[in-house]
Every structure is written in C-alpha cells, then in structure tokens.
Design a protein around this motif. Sequence first.
Motif, PDB file in Angstrom:
ATOM      1  N   VAL A 200      38.358  22.675   8.111  1.00 22.00           N
ATOM      2  CA  VAL A 200      37.952  24.224   8.186  1.00 22.00           C
ATOM      3  C   VAL A 200      38.858  24.871   7.021  1.00 22.00           C
ATOM      4  O   VAL A 200      39.876  24.655   7.322  1.00 22.00           O
ATOM      5  N   PHE A 201      38.016  25.391   6.080  1.00 21.50           N
ATOM      6  CA  PHE A 201      38.649  26.401   5.081  1.00 21.50           C
ATOM      7  C   PHE A 201      38.158  27.725   5.685  1.00 21.50           C
ATOM      8  O   PHE A 201      36.814  27.777   5.608  1.00 21.50           O
ATOM      9  N   TYR A 202      39.047  28.758   5.938  1.00 17.25           N
ATOM     10  CA  TYR A 202      38.382  30.230   6.329  1.00 17.25           C
ATOM     11  C   TYR A 202      39.326  31.190   5.668  1.00 17.25           C
ATOM     12  O   TYR A 202      40.488  31.276   5.369  1.00 17.25           O
TER      13      TYR A 202
ATOM     14  N   PRO B 121      39.037  14.947   4.486  1.00 18.71           N
ATOM     15  CA  PRO B 121      37.781  14.995   5.295  1.00 18.71           C
ATOM     16  C   PRO B 121      36.481  14.092   4.704  1.00 18.71           C
ATOM     17  O   PRO B 121      36.282  14.258   3.591  1.00 18.71           O
ATOM     18  N   GLN B 122      35.506  13.980   5.821  1.00 20.86           N
ATOM     19  CA  GLN B 122      34.106  13.845   5.362  1.00 20.86           C
ATOM     20  C   GLN B 122      33.521  15.036   5.026  1.00 20.86           C
ATOM     21  O   GLN B 122      32.578  15.160   4.308  1.00 20.86           O
ATOM     22  N   ALA B 123      33.819  16.199   5.679  1.00 20.13           N
ATOM     23  CA  ALA B 123      33.158  17.407   5.588  1.00 20.13           C
ATOM     24  C   ALA B 123      33.959  18.397   5.530  1.00 20.13           C
ATOM     25  O   ALA B 123      35.130  18.508   6.489  1.00 20.13           O
ATOM     26  N   VAL B 124      33.942  19.674   5.048  1.00 17.59           N
ATOM     27  CA  VAL B 124      34.416  20.743   5.150  1.00 17.59           C
ATOM     28  C   VAL B 124      33.829  22.130   5.415  1.00 17.59           C
ATOM     29  O   VAL B 124      32.615  22.362   4.580  1.00 17.59           O
ATOM     30  N   ILE B 125      33.908  22.772   6.478  1.00 15.10           N
ATOM     31  CA  ILE B 125      33.178  24.003   6.794  1.00 15.10           C
ATOM     32  C   ILE B 125      33.904  25.106   6.110  1.00 15.10           C
ATOM     33  O   ILE B 125      35.126  25.505   6.541  1.00 15.10           O
TER      34      ILE B 125
ATOM     35  N   PHE C 233      37.665  26.840  -4.378  1.00 13.60           N
ATOM     36  CA  PHE C 233      37.969  25.844  -3.350  1.00 13.60           C
ATOM     37  C   PHE C 233      37.330  24.454  -3.612  1.00 13.60           C
ATOM     38  O   PHE C 233      37.845  23.471  -3.864  1.00 13.60           O
ATOM     39  N   VAL C 234      35.894  24.755  -3.966  1.00 17.18           N
ATOM     40  CA  VAL C 234      35.246  23.350  -4.220  1.00 17.18           C
ATOM     41  C   VAL C 234      35.731  22.632  -5.666  1.00 17.18           C
ATOM     42  O   VAL C 234      35.775  21.565  -5.767  1.00 17.18           O
ATOM     43  N   ARG C 235      35.683  23.685  -6.521  1.00 14.98           N
ATOM     44  CA  ARG C 235      36.370  23.157  -7.923  1.00 14.98           C
ATOM     45  C   ARG C 235      37.901  22.511  -7.763  1.00 14.98           C
ATOM     46  O   ARG C 235      37.799  21.358  -8.349  1.00 14.98           O
TER      47      ARG C 235
ATOM     48  N   PRO D 264      33.875  15.949  -0.324  1.00 12.83           N
ATOM     49  CA  PRO D 264      33.561  15.936   1.033  1.00 12.83           C
ATOM     50  C   PRO D 264      31.921  16.811   1.191  1.00 12.83           C
ATOM     51  O   PRO D 264      31.697  17.305   0.201  1.00 12.83           O
ATOM     52  N   GLN D 265      31.214  16.521   2.077  1.00 14.44           N
ATOM     53  CA  GLN D 265      30.088  17.427   2.416  1.00 14.44           C
ATOM     54  C   GLN D 265      30.787  18.782   2.601  1.00 14.44           C
ATOM     55  O   GLN D 265      31.219  19.078   3.484  1.00 14.44           O
TER      56      GLN D 265
END
Length: 380
Positions: A176-178, A227-231, A242-244, A253-254
């Motif tokens: 989780v990135f918040y 991680p496999q996924a990041v929310i 963050f994605v870059r 990840p997804q």
Amino acid sequence: MKLARALLLVALIWAGGVAASEVGVTDRSILIGMTAPFSGPSGPYGLDMKTVINAYFRQLNDAGGVHGRRLDLRSLDDGYETERTVANTRTLIAQEQVFALLAFYGSSPTTAAMNEVFGVAKVPLVGTISGADSLRQSPRDHPANRYMFNVRASYADETEAIVNQLTSLGFKNIAVFYQNDGFGKSGLEGVLAALRKHNQVPVAVATVERNSVDVSSAVQTIARANPQAVIMVTLYKASAAFVREMRKARQNPQFMTLSPVGADLLVQELADEARGIGISQVMPYPWNDTLPMVREYHKLLGKQAKPSYYGIEAYAMAKVLVEALRKAGKEPTREKLVAALESMQNHDLGGYRVSFSPTDRAGSRFVDLTVIGSGGRVLR
C-alpha cells in the motif's frame, strides 16, 4: 405622509427580497457556496467540477430556475489545504451568506470544515470528493454529520472492491502506498480491513505527503518487498511519480488506485506508462451515454468539452441539490432542505441512485472497476 413613506419603503424592501425568510434566499435567487482547489496540483479537479456546476446552473436558470429563483454559485479556491478550506467555509457562510454548500474536495479539509464550521452553523453541504468514514457517521451519534450529504461510495467500498479483485486473481503479496492525510489514512484503513477478510496483511506500507511528489523513500520501502500489486491511495501527481520510479527500480507490480486519482489526469501525466493501471470508480462510466444521467451530462457539455469522472460527479452532486431544493418548496429554509434530502431514499438520478435518511448519510455504495488501456482510454 411620513407613515405612508415608511409603509412604501417596507413594501419595496419586501418586494426586493431583502426580508426573505432564509439567509441566501431572495425572491429571485438562491446563493450556493463552494470551496475546492482551483490552483496547485489538485487544481484541475476543482476547475472541472466548477465548470460543470456553473454550466448546469446556467441551463437551469435559462429554464426558469427552481420555483422561479435562479441559482448562483459563489466559489473560492482552497488549494486542497485544510486551513484554507475551513477559512473559506467561514467566509461563505458568515460574509457571503450562502444558503447551502455544494461540491467540496478532500477528506481532511471537509471533515475539519464540517466539525468546525458548517455543522455548527447548521448549513447543509451536498457532496464532497471524499469517501472518508468521518463524513459518514450517523447524525444521532455525531450531530455535525446531520448537515453532510455524501453522493459517492466510501473508500471502504472502493478498497474492498479492489482487494476482492486482486485476491480473486491469486495475488497474495499486496503493498500500500498512501497519502499522509485523511484521504490516504481512510483508504489505508479500508485496504487493511479488506485484506483481513482474506487473512492477509500488506507486505509493505509507505507514504507521501499531500501535494508532494517526493516518493523516493516510499519506492525504496515498497520495492524491497517485491510486491505483486500495489494499491495507491494517492492523487495523480504522486501516483504518476511513484509508478515511474518503481519502474525505474525494475518493479512492475499491478498498480491499482482509487477514484480521486482522476483517470484522465493520470493518463495526461503518464502517457503510455499509464497502461494497465486499475482504477476503482464511484460514478457511472462517463463516456457511454446509455444511462439518462450520462446523456444529460453529455448534452450539458456540448461537443467541445471532454467527459470525465470528476465532471459527472459534480453533475450528480448538483442534481441532488437541485432536486432537494424543489422538494423543499417555494419558501425554502435550510431545515426544509435537510428534510428534503433525508426523504431522498433510493432516489434515481437517471441510472445512478442515492439514498439518505435521518440516520444515514452514505449516499451510495456504487463501485465500478476500470483499467487504463492503449491510447490512454479508460476501459470497463
């Protein structure tokens, strides 16, 4: 003679609407207040909302208004800052003397404004870009919430839909990135609660400050967990950064994020790099006019403007307010408006329903999952 002049003066004042029964209401108009970001990183969100609301009010006024009164919008820029939102709300109520409030923005700003200003002043607010639980508590337990009417699903609803989707696909390592404020923390709590239902916890949690794109520390923390996924419970600038940086760190990840991100703005920021990012949505798909509300929204925009999720949400908020004003009758008061809103149970806006009661301010639980496809197109 003096008595006759005095009586004439009273008659003129009454005819001019100065002696109207409620603040912000004259015989010709109703004044509505709005505070939202019109500048800064979140400025495009607020500007989109204001443009749609002004267009809708013009359309309504051209058709005779509500019970013969035109609706006027007084809007102030808060830059998505809590203190400015609170100050603007005070200004709108005490100085501008608005009748009601419409289309606020942000969890922390709206919660503070409710608890410190409009909830105390008993001035209703219809709609805010927030799914925070603090704005959805029962008025019986939290009196200030009596004047908060939400038009969208909660962050708990959104995060549960995202987690259910990821776990159904077999994902077990979810980070989780918040954003470090009411929005981000409310979303984080929703993710944690949804993961617990699947006997999971996040493999990593990291944060970014509001209105910041300094994501280096968050990237390091989350990349270490592979991680496999990041929310992502963040807005478009921080999400894009963050994605870059994650991809530069060879992490793919997804990525999933919540509705406040603004799909069109995320695409504008990331271009082709946005492809594959999943986004939960709390409004009907604004590019397909199969629903009456979406058709109305398209007609309102005309051929030049581009539909967006923020735009159609602003339209939904404004429709709720207008329909409640109609229900409130020809001599509206704030309490009559509250009663009218509370009577809107399972109310159909044209394919999108909202529901309130004396003990319920949730508004909606509608959540739709979308993904950004090739060319930046948002796909369902």
